[in-house]
Design a protein around this motif. Structure first.
Motif, mmCIF file in Angstrom:
data_model
loop_
_atom_site.group_PDB
_atom_site.id
_atom_site.type_symbol
_atom_site.label_atom_id
_atom_site.label_comp_id
_atom_site.label_asym_id
_atom_site.label_seq_id
_atom_site.Cartn_x
_atom_site.Cartn_y
_atom_site.Cartn_z
ATOM 1 N N GLU A 1 -4.012 6.168 8.322
ATOM 2 C CA GLU A 1 -4.036 7.119 7.218
ATOM 3 C C GLU A 1 -2.998 8.207 7.446
ATOM 4 O OE1 GLU A 1 -7.420 9.460 4.657
ATOM 5 O OE2 GLU A 1 -7.828 9.069 6.766
ATOM 6 N N ASN B 1 -3.760 1.906 -0.465
ATOM 7 C CA ASN B 1 -4.342 2.582 -1.620
ATOM 8 C C ASN B 1 -3.213 3.086 -2.517
ATOM 9 O OD1 ASN B 1 -3.419 4.986 -0.506
ATOM 10 N ND2 ASN B 1 -5.433 5.920 -0.331
ATOM 11 N N SER B 2 -3.572 3.767 -3.591
ATOM 12 C CA SER B 2 -2.566 4.174 -4.585
ATOM 13 C C SER B 2 -1.599 5.237 -4.068
ATOM 14 C CB SER B 2 -3.256 4.682 -5.849
ATOM 15 O OG SER B 2 -4.040 5.823 -5.553
ATOM 16 N N THR C 1 -0.199 5.043 -1.000
ATOM 17 C CA THR C 1 0.652 4.412 0.004
ATOM 18 C C THR C 1 1.898 3.888 -0.690
ATOM 19 O OG1 THR C 1 -1.175 3.840 1.454
ATOM 20 C CG2 THR C 1 0.799 2.506 1.663
ATOM 21 N N SER D 1 -7.315 -0.937 5.936
ATOM 22 C CA SER D 1 -7.019 0.088 4.944
ATOM 23 C C SER D 1 -5.826 0.923 5.379
ATOM 24 C CB SER D 1 -8.250 0.987 4.768
ATOM 25 O OG SER D 1 -7.953 2.052 3.914
ATOM 26 N N ALA E 1 -4.205 4.255 3.891
ATOM 27 C CA ALA E 1 -4.335 5.317 2.898
ATOM 28 C C ALA E 1 -3.259 6.376 3.098
ATOM 29 C CB ALA E 1 -5.716 5.948 3.004
ATOM 30 N N GLY F 1 -5.716 -6.282 -2.727
ATOM 31 C CA GLY F 1 -6.103 -5.243 -3.662
ATOM 32 C C GLY F 1 -6.668 -5.853 -4.919
ATOM 33 N N MET G 1 -3.473 -3.507 -8.893
ATOM 34 C CA MET G 1 -2.614 -3.154 -7.755
ATOM 35 C C MET G 1 -1.598 -4.263 -7.492
ATOM 36 S SD MET G 1 -2.284 -4.323 -4.511
ATOM 37 C CE MET G 1 -2.001 -3.936 -2.846
#
Length: 133
Positions: free
Chosen positions: A44, A62-63, A65, A96, A98, A114, A118
């Protein structure tokens, strides 16, 4: 045009403290294992520049990245082969990622998972030249 790292240094001993990795080999299994036993157990908020990101692994970005000028790896002629679509509301077993930034990295043996939106966005990004399969 995707840049590929011209020189990649060995994996650093410390995979927990840095927030920026530049020009190194990052085996995702080693990164996750090193971080799992600390107060920073997730992938992360990290930045990877000119790195080789090594699997085998399935990364779940995730959105927040981003992937800029990256080579996502061998897709056997069809970039859709890089992606795994979630059929439920969660992805179990994926790593994950993030809020990470991947810049001019090469991915080896890494798939990306995803939801359908995505994946469509990612494939569109590939087609526009933002990354390369």
């Amino acid at each position: 045009m995707t840049q590929t790292p011209t020189r990649v240094n060995p994996t650093p001993e410390d995979l927990v403290t840095p927030t920026v990795f530049d020009g190194v080999l990052i085996p995702l299994s080693a990164l996750v294992e090193a971080r799992r036993t600390t107060d920073r157990p997730r992938i992360e908020g990290l930045t990877f520049r000119n790195c080789v990101i090594q699997g085998p692994a399935v990364l779940v970005p995730n959105s927040t990245t981003t992937f800029e000028s990256c080579n996502l790896g061998e897709a056997a002629g069809d970039r859709r082969n890089l992606f795994l679509k979630a059929v439920g509301p969660m992805i179990i077993g994926g790593l994950s990622a993030a809020g990470c930034q991947f810049e001019s990295c090469v991915f080896l043996g890494v798939g990306f998972a995803g939801n359908e939106a995505m994946i469509e966005q990612f494939v569109g990004h590939l087609a526009a030249g933002g990354a390369q399969a």
